[in-house]
Design a protein around this motif. Structure first.
Motif, mmCIF file in Angstrom:
data_model
loop_
_atom_site.group_PDB
_atom_site.id
_atom_site.type_symbol
_atom_site.label_atom_id
_atom_site.label_comp_id
_atom_site.label_asym_id
_atom_site.label_seq_id
_atom_site.Cartn_x
_atom_site.Cartn_y
_atom_site.Cartn_z
ATOM 1 N N MET A 109 0.879 -0.902 -0.100
ATOM 2 C CA MET A 109 0.154 -0.153 -0.136
ATOM 3 C C MET A 109 0.820 1.471 0.247
ATOM 4 N N THR A 110 2.173 0.782 0.267
ATOM 5 C CA THR A 110 3.244 2.646 0.325
ATOM 6 C C THR A 110 2.982 2.688 -1.165
ATOM 7 N N ARG A 111 3.603 1.266 -1.920
ATOM 8 C CA ARG A 111 4.029 1.806 -2.945
ATOM 9 C C ARG A 111 2.947 2.542 -3.645
ATOM 10 N N VAL A 112 1.612 1.896 -3.624
ATOM 11 C CA VAL A 112 0.148 2.302 -4.160
ATOM 12 C C VAL A 112 -0.060 3.685 -4.131
ATOM 13 N N ALA A 113 0.480 3.804 -2.543
ATOM 14 C CA ALA A 113 -0.101 5.355 -2.277
ATOM 15 C C ALA A 113 0.859 6.036 -3.230
ATOM 16 N N LYS A 114 1.680 5.756 -3.622
ATOM 17 C CA LYS A 114 2.497 7.272 -3.943
ATOM 18 C C LYS A 114 2.531 7.315 -5.268
ATOM 19 N N ALA A 115 2.505 5.833 -6.322
ATOM 20 C CA ALA A 115 1.824 5.728 -7.443
ATOM 21 C C ALA A 115 0.362 6.664 -7.421
ATOM 22 N N LEU A 116 -0.415 6.612 -6.089
ATOM 23 C CA LEU A 116 -1.733 7.167 -6.885
ATOM 24 C C LEU A 116 -1.893 9.151 -6.390
ATOM 25 N N THR A 117 -0.454 8.915 -5.280
ATOM 26 C CA THR A 117 -0.335 10.090 -5.604
ATOM 27 C C THR A 117 0.671 11.303 -6.599
ATOM 28 N N ASP A 118 1.377 10.663 -7.193
ATOM 29 C CA ASP A 118 2.175 10.916 -8.327
ATOM 30 C C ASP A 118 1.584 10.688 -9.579
ATOM 31 N N TYR A 119 0.611 10.204 -9.670
ATOM 32 C CA TYR A 119 -0.621 10.474 -10.695
ATOM 33 C C TYR A 119 -1.557 11.555 -10.264
ATOM 34 N N ALA A 120 -2.197 12.209 -9.284
ATOM 35 C CA ALA A 120 -2.895 13.169 -9.076
ATOM 36 C C ALA A 120 -1.919 14.010 -9.401
ATOM 37 N N LEU A 121 -0.627 14.057 -8.860
ATOM 38 C CA LEU A 121 -0.071 15.598 -8.788
ATOM 39 C C LEU A 121 0.662 15.553 -9.904
ATOM 40 N N LEU A 122 1.187 15.209 -10.716
ATOM 41 C CA LEU A 122 1.558 14.765 -11.739
ATOM 42 C C LEU A 122 0.856 14.351 -13.127
ATOM 43 N N GLU A 123 0.408 14.193 -12.934
ATOM 44 C CA GLU A 123 -0.879 13.249 -14.220
ATOM 45 C C GLU A 123 -2.033 14.458 -14.365
ATOM 46 N N LEU A 124 -2.051 14.052 -12.968
ATOM 47 C CA LEU A 124 -4.163 15.584 -13.363
ATOM 48 C C LEU A 124 -3.868 16.175 -13.063
ATOM 49 N N ASN A 125 -2.682 17.253 -12.738
ATOM 50 C CA ASN A 125 -2.492 18.769 -12.433
ATOM 51 C C ASN A 125 -3.035 18.989 -10.986
ATOM 52 N N MET A 126 -3.254 18.069 -9.510
ATOM 53 C CA MET A 126 -3.715 18.168 -8.833
ATOM 54 C C MET A 126 -2.556 18.831 -7.833
ATOM 55 N N ASN A 127 -3.387 19.935 -7.367
ATOM 56 C CA ASN A 127 -2.528 20.512 -6.026
ATOM 57 C C ASN A 127 -2.296 20.118 -4.579
#
Length: 180
Positions: A109-127
């Protein structure tokens, strides 16, 4: 179909109706373990309940309001993770997750949460990415702490858990903090 490869062992996949049996079996097999922190188990009693959950997740994804994925570990469904809420106006996502008991303690889950955070902030341009954890759930709280999220506060009596309220501790990270 949304599939996001995390690493050689892990991927995130939008669930389809064909996944309902396996996801229900995982839920049912981990029921007592999950019940300590998750309030929805009494509403997931049959495969049909899991099918409804999957349909709701697919609807949220198609409406761009949420993203619920299955965690696939070495080909097996290990749990679910994703964005419980996507707030496009304020550029915020809220991550939620759970793992079956047999998959605990592997760093999944640490790896998954990191991947989701990357996706949100870097791909979806969330803040901002937020993770809410029931106060006292140390295993779950260790994940945002490990990833550098800041503890921001507590919401008192945030969730009814079968016969009592639990507080939620809020962890958050901003795009500029994550990129550093």
């Amino acid at each position: 179909m949304f599939v996001h490869k995390v690493d050689r062992e892990l991927s995130l996949k939008l669930a389809g109706p064909e996944d309902a049996d396996a996801l229900f079996q995982l839920t049912d097999g981990s029921r007592e373990y999950l019940r300590e922190w998750l309030p929805w188990l009494d509403f997931t009693k049959t495969v049909e309940d899991t099918k409804s959950f999957i349909e709701s997740g697919r609807r949220g994804f198609s409406e761009n309001k949420s993203m619920t994925t299955m965690v696939i570990y070495n080909g097996d469904i290990a749990g679910t993770a994703g964005f419980n809420e996507i707030d496009h106006t304020n550029k915020i996502v809220k991550i939620g997750y759970w793992l079956g008991q047999e998959f605990q303690g592997k760093g999944i889950m640490t790896r998954v949460a990191k991947a989701l955070t990357d996706y949100a902030l870097l791909e979806l341009n969330m803040n901002r990415v937020e993770i809410r954890v029931a106060s006292g759930n140390e295993k779950s709280a260790a994940i945002p702490k490990r990833l550098g999220f800041k503890e921001e506060g507590t919401i008192r009596c945030a969730e009814w858990l079968y016969d009592h309220y639990v507080d939620h501790t809020i962890y958050g990270i901003l795009a500029d903090e994550w990129k550093k």
